[in-house]
Structures are given as structure tokens and as C-alpha cells.
Enzyme design. Sequence first.
Site, PDB file in Angstrom:
ATOM      1  N   ASP A 169     121.273  -1.059 -11.505  1.00 22.73           N
ATOM      2  CA  ASP A 169     121.417  -1.272 -12.939  1.00 22.73           C
ATOM      3  C   ASP A 169     122.208   0.126 -13.626  1.00 22.73           C
ATOM      4  O   ASP A 169     122.395   1.195 -12.700  1.00 22.73           O
ATOM      5  CB  ASP A 169     120.114  -1.168 -13.478  1.00 22.73           C
ATOM      6  CG  ASP A 169     120.184  -1.264 -15.098  1.00 22.73           C
ATOM      7  OD1 ASP A 169     121.121  -1.853 -15.700  1.00 22.73           O
ATOM      8  OD2 ASP A 169     119.141  -0.711 -15.602  1.00 22.73           O
TER       9      ASP A 169
ATOM     10  N   TYR B  56     125.986   1.320 -20.591  1.00 20.39           N
ATOM     11  CA  TYR B  56     126.844   0.247 -20.400  1.00 20.39           C
ATOM     12  C   TYR B  56     127.372  -0.409 -21.531  1.00 20.39           C
ATOM     13  O   TYR B  56     128.365  -0.811 -21.772  1.00 20.39           O
ATOM     14  CB  TYR B  56     126.617  -0.606 -19.081  1.00 20.39           C
ATOM     15  CG  TYR B  56     126.902   0.070 -17.782  1.00 20.39           C
ATOM     16  CD1 TYR B  56     126.995   1.311 -17.441  1.00 20.39           C
ATOM     17  CD2 TYR B  56     127.140  -1.126 -16.542  1.00 20.39           C
ATOM     18  CE1 TYR B  56     127.364   2.050 -16.208  1.00 20.39           C
ATOM     19  CE2 TYR B  56     127.199  -0.477 -15.276  1.00 20.39           C
ATOM     20  CZ  TYR B  56     127.367   0.949 -15.214  1.00 20.39           C
ATOM     21  OH  TYR B  56     127.521   1.347 -13.879  1.00 20.39           O
ATOM     22  N   GLY B  57     126.269  -1.010 -22.106  1.00 16.83           N
ATOM     23  CA  GLY B  57     126.188  -1.937 -23.268  1.00 16.83           C
ATOM     24  C   GLY B  57     127.254  -1.488 -24.555  1.00 16.83           C
ATOM     25  O   GLY B  57     127.534  -2.430 -25.257  1.00 16.83           O
TER      26      GLY B  57
ATOM     27  N   CYS C  23     121.060  -5.924 -14.047  1.00 18.78           N
ATOM     28  CA  CYS C  23     121.859  -5.593 -15.404  1.00 18.78           C
ATOM     29  C   CYS C  23     122.504  -6.736 -16.139  1.00 18.78           C
ATOM     30  O   CYS C  23     123.626  -7.129 -15.432  1.00 18.78           O
ATOM     31  CB  CYS C  23     122.732  -4.599 -15.046  1.00 18.78           C
ATOM     32  SG  CYS C  23     123.704  -3.848 -16.371  1.00 18.78           S
TER      33      CYS C  23
ATOM     34  N   THR D 153     124.314  -6.903 -18.376  1.00 19.68           N
ATOM     35  CA  THR D 153     125.553  -6.300 -18.944  1.00 19.68           C
ATOM     36  C   THR D 153     126.476  -6.386 -17.888  1.00 19.68           C
ATOM     37  O   THR D 153     127.619  -6.787 -17.836  1.00 19.68           O
ATOM     38  CB  THR D 153     125.580  -4.824 -19.530  1.00 19.68           C
ATOM     39  OG1 THR D 153     124.453  -4.982 -20.579  1.00 19.68           O
ATOM     40  CG2 THR D 153     126.937  -4.479 -20.259  1.00 19.68           C
TER      41      THR D 153
ATOM     42  N   CYS E  20     118.179  -7.824 -21.579  1.00 17.01           N
ATOM     43  CA  CYS E  20     118.601  -6.519 -21.062  1.00 17.01           C
ATOM     44  C   CYS E  20     117.394  -5.972 -20.304  1.00 17.01           C
ATOM     45  O   CYS E  20     116.163  -6.099 -20.905  1.00 17.01           O
ATOM     46  CB  CYS E  20     119.053  -5.500 -21.928  1.00 17.01           C
ATOM     47  SG  CYS E  20     119.011  -3.905 -21.617  1.00 17.01           S
TER      48      CYS E  20
HETATM   49  N1  DGL Z   1     119.806  -2.715 -18.458  1.00 15.25           N
HETATM   50  C1  DGL Z   1     121.173  -3.266 -18.905  1.00 15.25           C
HETATM   51  C2  DGL Z   1     121.215  -4.679 -19.037  1.00 15.25           C
HETATM   52  O1  DGL Z   1     120.188  -5.392 -18.551  1.00 15.25           O
HETATM   53  C3  DGL Z   1     122.067  -2.568 -19.373  1.00 15.25           C
HETATM   54  C4  DGL Z   1     121.780  -1.400 -20.408  1.00 15.25           C
HETATM   55  C5  DGL Z   1     122.832  -0.351 -20.851  1.00 15.25           C
HETATM   56  O2  DGL Z   1     123.425   0.411 -19.898  1.00 15.25           O
HETATM   57  O3  DGL Z   1     123.631  -0.811 -21.777  1.00 15.25           O
HETATM   58  O4  DGL Z   1     122.118  -5.277 -19.771  1.00 15.25           O
END
Ligand code: DGL
Length: 263
Positions: free
Chosen positions: A7, A39-40, A70, A72, A180
Site C-alpha cells: 500500500d 497516492y490519491g 490499495c 488507488t 480506500c
Molecule cells: N490506501 C490507499 C487506497 O486504498 C490510498 C491512499 C493514498 O495514498 O492516497 O486507495
Amino acid sequence: MKIGIFDSGIGGLSTLHQAMITLPEVDYCFYADTDHVPYGERTVEEIRGFVDHAVGFLVDKGCEAICLACNTATSAAITMVRQKYGIPVIGIEPAVKPAIAHCKDKRVLVIATPVTAKEPKLHNLVMKYDYDHKVDIVPMPGLVRLAQDGIFTGDKVLNYIHKAFADLNLSDYSELVLGCTHFNYFKDTFAKIFPDDVEIIDGNLGVAKNLRNTIINTGLITEEELKGRGSVTYYYSDRKIEDKDELEYIKALHQRLELMLKL
Ligand code: DGL
């Protein structure tokens, strides 16, 4: 055998937590890309580069299957990872299908990162099942930052959630889909602010079962290994976590996730 669970940050610990219950016999390498979280709010190209690097790292450590814990990363990079590495790769995506099946005359709210909310993967999924236009999608990037800062309850969390939901009537919804993995840390707050009968759905159990079936069906785990008990090694980006305090913090996060599972 070794499985890599990946993740951008601590959200994927919720998937690892469930995997350790459903599939306790394997050795896990958990990789949180803390150098690049969140990441989002990044571009798809950037995310693909980070995921490619992390998966390459996990494969070099001996992982024979990968779980993208994850939404994303799954949305932006799973096709590339599958093509490039040729090993089983399990992703996670918002549990839209069961939510629609359960919602009866009410609506479904999907919360996710901005990338997941706007990428075609989620829109195709919604189009496939949402015949009656019951699904609403709200991006909540602020929750990822709060989770990474270790803030799971209190005014900051409540104010952010109330602001993000300002235009919604929460009693319209019977299903809240956590799109998320970071959002699992806030289940108690969501349970408080939605009507009592709301169902909060995350994809972790489905992913863990999928992981178990995949490694058994592809013969990646031996009969002997299926009788044993595995281990977990944690990484923040490419750094193995050995610091006692950091490992204690991760233990505390697992304890919170255990509480959230019981809600
Ligand atoms: N935990 C991640 C997801 O399920 C992303 C969180 C991020 O880095 O913005 O999308």
C-alpha cells in the site's frame, strides 16, 4: 511461501490484518510506500512508477504473489503489474456490487481517493451494476493524511467528515463502501454519524479469501506449509523496519484494526 502486501501507507495493514486471519500459514512482506504517500492526489503515471518499483522490490525479496492492498494503486497500475511480473496479483476495489445488492430502497455511498473516484475502473464497475442510479461517490483525501498522522478520532476527523458530507442527507444511505484501505481506521466515527442500520463495507475479507484460493489453486503453497504458521516483515518504502518503537506503533495499529473489525 512469501506474499507481498503493498500500500502507499498504513491502510494496507487492514488488508494484511485480515490476511493474517484468513491465511495465517504464509510469510508476509508488508510494504508501505511512506516516501510517496498519499497516492490519491498524484498522477496515474507517478503511481504506476511507484507501484512498479515496490512490486519489483517485493519480488526481489522472494514474494511469489502480490496483493495490492490499495484501491488507488489497483485502479492505476494492476494491469501493468500483472503483465510485467507474470505472478498472481490480487487487487482491491470498492465493493460496489454487494452494496447495490443490499441497499433495497436506499442509496449507496462510495468514499475513495480522488484518483480512484475519477479513474475509469470505478466508473465501469458502477455502470455495470448501478441500473437504478443509486450510487454516489465522494473523494476524501484528507482522511488518508489524518490516518498517516495517526489521528483516527476527535474533532479534526469529525470536522473533515462533516464538511465532505455537507451536501448529503446521510439518512438516504444504507450502504457505506470504504473505497480506500486507510478508511478502515475511521469505522467507529462513520458508525456514529450514519443511521444505526448503515452497513459499512470494505473489501478486505474478499481479498484475503481470493489470496488464499489463488495460492492453493496455483500450487504455490505446499501441503507442509499449509500446516505451519507464517511471519510478517514490515517495510517503509525500501527500508526494513527494525526500530522497536516503530514496531510497537504498528502493533498498536493492528490493535485498532482488530477493534474496527468487531464493529
Ligand atoms: N490506501 C490507499 C487506497 O486504498 C490510498 C491512499 C493514498 O495514498 O492516497 O486507495
